[in-house]
Design an enzyme around this catalytic site. Structure first.
Site, PDB file in Angstrom:
ATOM      1  N   GLU A  66      13.827  36.066  -3.257  1.00 58.40           N
ATOM      2  CA  GLU A  66      12.840  35.759  -4.302  1.00 58.40           C
ATOM      3  C   GLU A  66      11.454  36.304  -3.976  1.00 58.40           C
ATOM      4  OE1 GLU A  66      12.863  31.904  -5.994  1.00 58.40           O
ATOM      5  OE2 GLU A  66      14.923  32.185  -6.711  1.00 58.40           O
ATOM      6  N   CYS A  73      26.608  31.780  -3.712  1.00 59.15           N
ATOM      7  CA  CYS A  73      25.250  31.472  -4.173  1.00 59.15           C
ATOM      8  C   CYS A  73      24.849  32.549  -5.173  1.00 59.15           C
ATOM      9  CB  CYS A  73      24.297  31.475  -2.976  1.00 59.15           C
ATOM     10  SG  CYS A  73      22.559  31.411  -3.432  1.00 59.15           S
ATOM     11  N   THR A  74      24.170  32.131  -6.235  1.00 61.51           N
ATOM     12  CA  THR A  74      23.803  33.060  -7.319  1.00 61.51           C
ATOM     13  C   THR A  74      23.053  34.303  -6.850  1.00 61.51           C
ATOM     14  OG1 THR A  74      21.879  31.626  -7.556  1.00 61.51           O
ATOM     15  CG2 THR A  74      23.630  31.397  -9.204  1.00 61.51           C
ATOM     16  N   GLY A  84      19.276  24.101  -3.337  1.00 67.52           N
ATOM     17  CA  GLY A  84      20.203  24.187  -2.199  1.00 67.52           C
ATOM     18  C   GLY A  84      19.925  23.271  -1.030  1.00 67.52           C
ATOM     19  N   ASP A 140      20.905  27.714 -14.354  1.00 67.29           N
ATOM     20  CA  ASP A 140      20.736  27.898 -12.906  1.00 67.29           C
ATOM     21  C   ASP A 140      19.462  27.191 -12.462  1.00 67.29           C
ATOM     22  OD1 ASP A 140      21.264  28.839 -10.302  1.00 67.29           O
ATOM     23  OD2 ASP A 140      19.817  30.434 -10.564  1.00 67.29           O
ATOM     24  N   CYS A 154      24.848  28.104 -11.284  1.00 65.76           N
ATOM     25  CA  CYS A 154      24.371  27.671  -9.971  1.00 65.76           C
ATOM     26  C   CYS A 154      25.536  27.089  -9.155  1.00 65.76           C
ATOM     27  CB  CYS A 154      23.295  26.608 -10.178  1.00 65.76           C
ATOM     28  SG  CYS A 154      22.571  25.994  -8.672  1.00 65.76           S
ATOM     29  N   ASN A 155      25.789  27.694  -8.007  1.00 65.67           N
ATOM     30  CA  ASN A 155      26.880  27.203  -7.148  1.00 65.67           C
ATOM     31  C   ASN A 155      26.598  25.798  -6.658  1.00 65.67           C
ATOM     32  OD1 ASN A 155      28.804  29.691  -5.978  1.00 65.67           O
ATOM     33  ND2 ASN A 155      26.879  30.317  -6.886  1.00 65.67           N
ATOM     34  N   THR A 156      25.315  25.547  -6.329  1.00 62.87           N
ATOM     35  CA  THR A 156      24.941  24.238  -5.802  1.00 62.87           C
ATOM     36  C   THR A 156      25.196  23.153  -6.852  1.00 62.87           C
ATOM     37  OG1 THR A 156      23.273  25.310  -4.421  1.00 62.87           O
ATOM     38  CG2 THR A 156      23.024  22.950  -4.783  1.00 62.87           C
TER      39      THR A 156
HETATM   40  N1  DGL Z   1      21.286  28.842  -7.556  1.00 66.45           N
HETATM   41  C1  DGL Z   1      21.546  28.344  -6.228  1.00 66.45           C
HETATM   42  C2  DGL Z   1      23.036  28.481  -5.904  1.00 66.45           C
HETATM   43  O1  DGL Z   1      23.754  29.266  -6.485  1.00 66.45           O
HETATM   44  C3  DGL Z   1      20.719  29.059  -5.190  1.00 66.45           C
HETATM   45  C4  DGL Z   1      19.246  28.761  -5.273  1.00 66.45           C
HETATM   46  C5  DGL Z   1      18.897  27.309  -4.999  1.00 66.45           C
HETATM   47  O2  DGL Z   1      19.079  26.836  -3.853  1.00 66.45           O
HETATM   48  O3  DGL Z   1      18.484  26.658  -5.925  1.00 66.45           O
HETATM   49  O4  DGL Z   1      23.520  27.774  -5.051  1.00 66.45           O
END
Ligand code: DGL
Length: 281
Positions: free
Chosen positions: A153, A185-186, A39, A6, A69-71
């Site tokens: 965070e 998003c995580t 992101g 992530d 990580c979704n991004t």
């Molecule tokens: N881990 C990112 C996601 O799941 C969220 C945090 C970021 O923007 O890095 O999209």
């Protein structure tokens, strides 16, 4: 070993149920906190950083990596699978979180779908594309929610600013009668209760509730990968950022004390690449 990657802390929301479901398997969590958030970064940066992390995890011995990580799943996974893996590690695998969640919602959702995610995930259109593959008539609205990650965070989950931010982001979901929400998003599973309270009638889908079963299914279909995975119940946590901060955040999510290693794969890779170019490798 299974690697879970992530951009920072958030992927621990997926790591936790994964390690619970597969207690015997060896896992390593890698958070690129030094370069988070991803992101709001460009596709080139997200790809480069994700590839560096994946490369590092492979060198540590991972046979399989999950991009929690979704991004990264939205902006880097395809290129990693189709170009980088084929060229460099054709026997190993990298999987994302986006397709299993899209598949689950397309199969079970009734009514309009709302996606809440980072700017980069929304602009990639990846969730839209993947849902439409399974449900071509799906009505979908996407909302980018850039202030939620920093609020989570900085421990502002129960602060008024979070309430106001959620009200603002969820307004169009309410107006358009969204019945299903993807937490794309995580970090958002950490505020699932707050989102549910804002939209009590909506069904919520997220990676932590989908990915463990999806990995189980994958491993059953790929015994050649499964048999190469170490099974001594090892857990490692690695960050590129501040170890103490990471350890505190991780302990909160995992509910156990967490020892954290530091790694800077991008510095290592730079040295490695220049040594290779100078014929020293
Ligand atoms: N881990 C990112 C996601 O799941 C969220 C945090 C970021 O923007 O890095 O999209």
């Amino acid at each position: 070993m299974i690697g879970v990657f992530d951009s920072g802390y958030g992927g621990l929301t997926v790591f936790k149920p994964l390690t619970k479901k597969f207690p015997r398997y060896n896992f390593i969590y890698f958070g690129d906190n030094a370069r988070a958030p991803y992101g709001s970064r460009s596709q080139e940066e997200i790809y480069k950083y994700t590839r560096e992390a994946v490369d590092w995890l492979f060198r540590e011995g991972c046979e399989l990596i999950i991009l929690a990580c979704n991004t990264a799943s939205a902006q880097a996974l395809q290129k990693i699978q189709q170009e980088y893996l084929i060229k460099n590690y054709s026997e190993r695998r990298v999987l994302g979180v986006l397709i299993p969640v899209a598949e689950e919602i397309a199969k079970t959702a009734d009514g309009k779908i709302g996606i809440l995610a980072t700017e980069a995930t929304v602009s990639s259109g990846a969730y839209l594309r993947e849902i439409k593959k399974f449900k071509s008539d799906a009505e979908i609205i996407q909302i980018a929610a850039p202030t939620l990650v920093p609020l989570i965070e900085t421990d502002m989950i129960y602060h008024n600013s979070m309430k106001l931010a959620l009200r603002k982001y969820l307004e169009s979901f309410k107006k358009t009668g969204i019945k299903n929400i993807i937490l794309g998003c995580t970090h958002y599973p950490l505020i699932k209760d707050l989102i549910q309270a804002e939209m009590p009638g909506a069904k919520i889908f997220d990676s932590p509730s989908v990915i463990p079963a999806s990995l189980e299914n994958y491993l059953t279909r790929h015994p050649e990968i499964e048999k190469r995975l170490g099974k001594n119940g090892q857990r490692r946590f690695v960050t590129t950022g501040d170890q103490e901060k990471f350890s505190k955040f991780a302990a909160k999510i995992m509910n156990v004390p967490v020892g954290v290693e530091k790694a800077l794969p991008f510095l290592f890779l730079k040295k490695f690449e220049s040594a290779r170019m100078n014929g020293l490798d």
